[in-house]
Design a protein around this motif. Sequence first.
Motif, PDB file in Angstrom:
ATOM      1  N   UNK A 139       0.911  -1.176   0.051  1.00 21.23           N
ATOM      2  CA  UNK A 139       0.124   0.071  -0.038  1.00 21.23           C
ATOM      3  C   UNK A 139       0.845   1.264   0.153  1.00 21.23           C
ATOM      4  N   UNK A 140       1.877   1.515   0.803  1.00 24.80           N
ATOM      5  CA  UNK A 140       2.637   2.577   0.732  1.00 24.80           C
ATOM      6  C   UNK A 140       3.224   2.827  -0.700  1.00 24.80           C
ATOM      7  N   UNK A 141       3.707   1.694  -1.402  1.00 22.88           N
ATOM      8  CA  UNK A 141       4.139   1.980  -2.804  1.00 22.88           C
ATOM      9  C   UNK A 141       3.126   2.662  -3.740  1.00 22.88           C
ATOM     10  N   UNK A 142       1.976   1.955  -3.650  1.00 18.80           N
ATOM     11  CA  UNK A 142       0.721   2.420  -4.600  1.00 18.80           C
ATOM     12  C   UNK A 142       0.462   3.849  -4.094  1.00 18.80           C
ATOM     13  N   UNK A 143       0.291   3.903  -2.921  1.00 19.31           N
ATOM     14  CA  UNK A 143       0.048   5.378  -2.330  1.00 19.31           C
ATOM     15  C   UNK A 143       0.924   6.564  -2.856  1.00 19.31           C
ATOM     16  N   UNK A 144       2.123   6.127  -2.668  1.00 22.64           N
ATOM     17  CA  UNK A 144       3.298   7.126  -2.934  1.00 22.64           C
ATOM     18  C   UNK A 144       3.248   7.311  -4.487  1.00 22.64           C
ATOM     19  N   UNK A 145       3.061   6.369  -5.467  1.00 23.90           N
ATOM     20  CA  UNK A 145       2.916   6.526  -6.812  1.00 23.90           C
ATOM     21  C   UNK A 145       2.023   7.438  -7.197  1.00 23.90           C
ATOM     22  N   UNK A 146       0.871   7.120  -6.814  1.00 27.08           N
ATOM     23  CA  UNK A 146      -0.292   7.620  -7.382  1.00 27.08           C
ATOM     24  C   UNK A 146      -0.410   9.189  -6.558  1.00 27.08           C
ATOM     25  N   UNK A 147      -0.101   9.613  -5.386  1.00 30.95           N
ATOM     26  CA  UNK A 147       0.045  10.692  -4.969  1.00 30.95           C
ATOM     27  C   UNK A 147       1.012  11.562  -5.831  1.00 30.95           C
ATOM     28  N   UNK A 148       2.127  11.117  -5.867  1.00 30.42           N
ATOM     29  CA  UNK A 148       3.036  11.680  -6.591  1.00 30.42           C
ATOM     30  C   UNK A 148       2.818  12.217  -8.114  1.00 30.42           C
ATOM     31  N   UNK A 149       2.198  11.060  -8.871  1.00 24.41           N
ATOM     32  CA  UNK A 149       1.664  11.471 -10.293  1.00 24.41           C
ATOM     33  C   UNK A 149       0.736  12.716 -10.321  1.00 24.41           C
ATOM     34  N   UNK A 150       0.005  12.844  -9.092  1.00 23.39           N
ATOM     35  CA  UNK A 150      -1.126  13.843  -9.025  1.00 23.39           C
ATOM     36  C   UNK A 150      -0.668  15.303  -8.667  1.00 23.39           C
ATOM     37  N   UNK A 151       0.212  15.058  -7.720  1.00 23.50           N
ATOM     38  CA  UNK A 151       0.959  16.565  -7.520  1.00 23.50           C
ATOM     39  C   UNK A 151       2.228  16.993  -8.152  1.00 23.50           C
ATOM     40  N   UNK A 152       2.649  16.199  -9.358  1.00 27.57           N
ATOM     41  CA  UNK A 152       3.629  16.683 -10.217  1.00 27.57           C
ATOM     42  C   UNK A 152       5.071  16.206  -9.704  1.00 27.57           C
ATOM     43  N   UNK A 153       5.037  15.404  -8.568  1.00 30.57           N
ATOM     44  CA  UNK A 153       6.491  15.002  -7.988  1.00 30.57           C
ATOM     45  C   UNK A 153       6.963  13.903  -9.059  1.00 30.57           C
ATOM     46  N   UNK A 154       8.285  13.964  -9.109  1.00 27.95           N
ATOM     47  CA  UNK A 154       8.843  12.672  -9.926  1.00 27.95           C
ATOM     48  C   UNK A 154       9.007  11.607  -8.825  1.00 27.95           C
ATOM     49  N   UNK A 155       9.290  10.297  -9.612  1.00 28.72           N
ATOM     50  CA  UNK A 155       9.419   9.067  -8.812  1.00 28.72           C
ATOM     51  C   UNK A 155      10.514   8.365  -9.789  1.00 28.72           C
ATOM     52  N   UNK A 156      11.829   8.114  -9.007  1.00 30.62           N
ATOM     53  CA  UNK A 156      12.956   7.824  -9.600  1.00 30.62           C
ATOM     54  C   UNK A 156      12.666   6.265 -10.319  1.00 30.62           C
ATOM     55  N   UNK A 157      13.528   6.003 -11.308  1.00 27.16           N
ATOM     56  CA  UNK A 157      13.514   4.750 -11.859  1.00 27.16           C
ATOM     57  C   UNK A 157      13.981   3.628 -10.906  1.00 27.16           C
ATOM     58  N   UNK A 158      14.809   3.792  -9.965  1.00 25.93           N
ATOM     59  CA  UNK A 158      15.297   2.907  -9.011  1.00 25.93           C
ATOM     60  C   UNK A 158      14.023   2.708  -8.066  1.00 25.93           C
ATOM     61  N   UNK A 159      13.405   3.606  -7.785  1.00 17.17           N
ATOM     62  CA  UNK A 159      12.225   3.259  -6.903  1.00 17.17           C
ATOM     63  C   UNK A 159      11.592   2.259  -7.458  1.00 17.17           C
ATOM     64  N   UNK A 160      10.959   2.528  -8.804  1.00 20.86           N
ATOM     65  CA  UNK A 160      10.249   1.956  -9.699  1.00 20.86           C
ATOM     66  C   UNK A 160      10.495   0.374  -9.664  1.00 20.86           C
ATOM     67  N   UNK A 161      11.907   0.342  -9.732  1.00 20.63           N
ATOM     68  CA  UNK A 161      12.444  -1.089 -10.006  1.00 20.63           C
ATOM     69  C   UNK A 161      12.296  -1.928  -8.776  1.00 20.63           C
ATOM     70  N   UNK A 162      12.571  -1.290  -7.685  1.00 22.00           N
ATOM     71  CA  UNK A 162      12.278  -1.991  -6.313  1.00 22.00           C
ATOM     72  C   UNK A 162      10.782  -2.384  -6.114  1.00 22.00           C
ATOM     73  N   UNK A 163       9.973  -1.291  -6.512  1.00 26.74           N
ATOM     74  CA  UNK A 163       8.687  -1.590  -6.507  1.00 26.74           C
ATOM     75  C   UNK A 163       8.289  -2.931  -7.343  1.00 26.74           C
ATOM     76  N   UNK A 164       8.836  -2.933  -8.574  1.00 28.87           N
ATOM     77  CA  UNK A 164       8.450  -4.210  -9.498  1.00 28.87           C
ATOM     78  C   UNK A 164       8.939  -5.500  -8.701  1.00 28.87           C
ATOM     79  N   UNK A 165      10.041  -5.404  -8.217  1.00 28.90           N
ATOM     80  CA  UNK A 165      10.748  -6.683  -7.652  1.00 28.90           C
ATOM     81  C   UNK A 165      10.089  -6.892  -6.607  1.00 28.90           C
TER      82      UNK A 165
END
Length: 658
Positions: A493-519
């Motif tokens: 839940x904190x991954x999904x929440x951080x991703x959705x909120x960041x996309x709505x307020x215009x804050x970037x999410x690093x590719x390294x963070x996304x890779x950890x999320x997928x793994x």
Amino acid sequence: MLNDDKKCHPNPWVNLEQYRDIGLLFLLAVLVGVYWAGLGGGFIYDDFANIVLNPTLRIEQFSLASLYEVARQGEAGPLGRPVAVVSFALNYLVDGMNPFGFKLVNLFIHLVTTLLVFRCAYQALLIVGQVERRAMLFAGWGAAFWALHPIHVSAVLYVVQRMALLSGMFSFAALYSVLLLIHHLNNSKRSEGVFASIAAFIVTLVLGALSKESSLLLVPISALLMVVFLNKANALHSFMIRGKALPLYVLLTIVAVGVTYAAQSSGFLGGYSQRDFTLMERLLTESRVLFLYLKWILVPDLGEYALIHDDIVLSKALWEPGSTFVSVIALCVSIWAALAFSVKYKLLCAGWLLFLIGHMLESSILPLVLVFEHRNYFPMFGIVLMIFALAISIADRFPERQTALAVLGICLTLVFGTLTSIRAWEWGDERRMFQSEVVRHPLSAGSRAELSRILGNHLLYELQTNSRVDEDTYKEFKHQSEHAIKLSDDLLSPYFSFLMVSSQIGKPVSSEWLQRFYEKIANDRYRAADASNYEQMYICYSKGRCKIQGQIFKEIYEAFQTNKYVNKSIKKMSSDIYGRYLYQNQRFENAAEVFLNVGVPLGDIDLLKNALVALDMMQNVNSLETVLKAIRNQGTSSSELESVLAQHYQNCCGGANR
């Protein structure tokens, strides 16, 4: 000695009978005042999946047909808990999704249950030989002690726990029926009142079980109370004690063991694949948790209470930690002692066994969350009975100190009420509540994840109303999200929440963070409560709020499909969501392939219909024929599936089904 069968010494300092009703009304008024500050809080945690995001509750008019449909579609627990679910629907019909209305009803249920607790306590004290004056005095104090205890805050103010509240209310009603039955059997040779008590027990037991399955524990609890409280001269007591019921006990034990093994082989215990503990680790840990509950009841400490107790140390073995061995031995010895001395110390032994049996369902083999305070809503009454036994023994030995004993009881109740009011005030604002819980439980990943969700909502509200983002709130949001992720191996839940909120307020999410999320999705266990996060992300995207790239949807989908811990229903869910994403972006052929993913049942009607619609958009008859043949060749066809295929082929292709 703790002999609670003695007649009490008359106590002339108060005539409680005259003021009983006034006293109970005063207690109810105090309860309303204590809890009122907490009614302003919002929905939290599992409230969203069970209530806020549950479309079946949103009925528009009152009718038996609509209520039946709501009850029929209940999915909580093996029985669906239709009584609780229907109450949620009625709440929505009257006041919409207003959390205040839901919590107000919860408080009303708590008030009614408090009156039932008083009646149960009073009847139990009469059965063990206390005169009416003392029975009424102790019952009044016991009801206040139980009702004002801070451990019940989560049951009353956590909306979804209306299930526990209703189960508790009906369980106390059933318990009162049993105590009345024992009273009739002990004091009358006639059948007057016996059949009415039995009928009331059956009705309230059924209603309780349809609110939450733990009410079924009233069956063994009733047997226990009859063994302990029935007079020895009673034929039913002789039947249960002197071995005539032994074959029945043995048969029930064999059936219970058989059901356990059958359930395990059929996947009933398969929920452990979603937990970070095994069956044995759970059983060992629960031996410690039971004594932790006891401590929280007898020595309330706001620093130890919380909604989420995922920071409890897991018992990996009998000696790890060392308190596990001590708890197991103490549990075994206490059960033996309670059984051995139940005739001499009725209230003391019956209370302890009631407490343990009351936890038997949620603190044993089932793969549930390890600790929740609301599980004590009914079992705590057993501890009240034990306190009665001790208080009566002291009053009998030292009659001159009865006034001091009463003053002590009143002072303790005032302390409990004060602690409950403080905790209710914290629950009156969800941000304040979880900030307090994070301070008290810094190692709780669940508390930090819930706080990050609340902070994310504050960011979105600030952006909507003031067209700006508060940087301090964003820093705290990011901090709590990162800490929740670090503390838990299976929390999505904190991954999904951080991703959705960041996309709505215009804050970037690093590719390294996304890779950890997928793994994490691909390799780790997942929580059942996290299953809807992917769908919420798609809903956010489909409504144009979340600006999430297609590659992210694809990576999450593929991670779910490859995870060995993910069951077929979750794989179906992820296929459905990613397929809908592709369909929305007019990638119809890709959508059809995802809908018919062989990782889920190929003959699934819902996914098949989605695939056929997608293929229609391509106007590709050849692809459609290929799909139909493939489904039939797989041998997954059924009469319903054949009907769907035939009708669709007729409509889309203008020819007969081939």
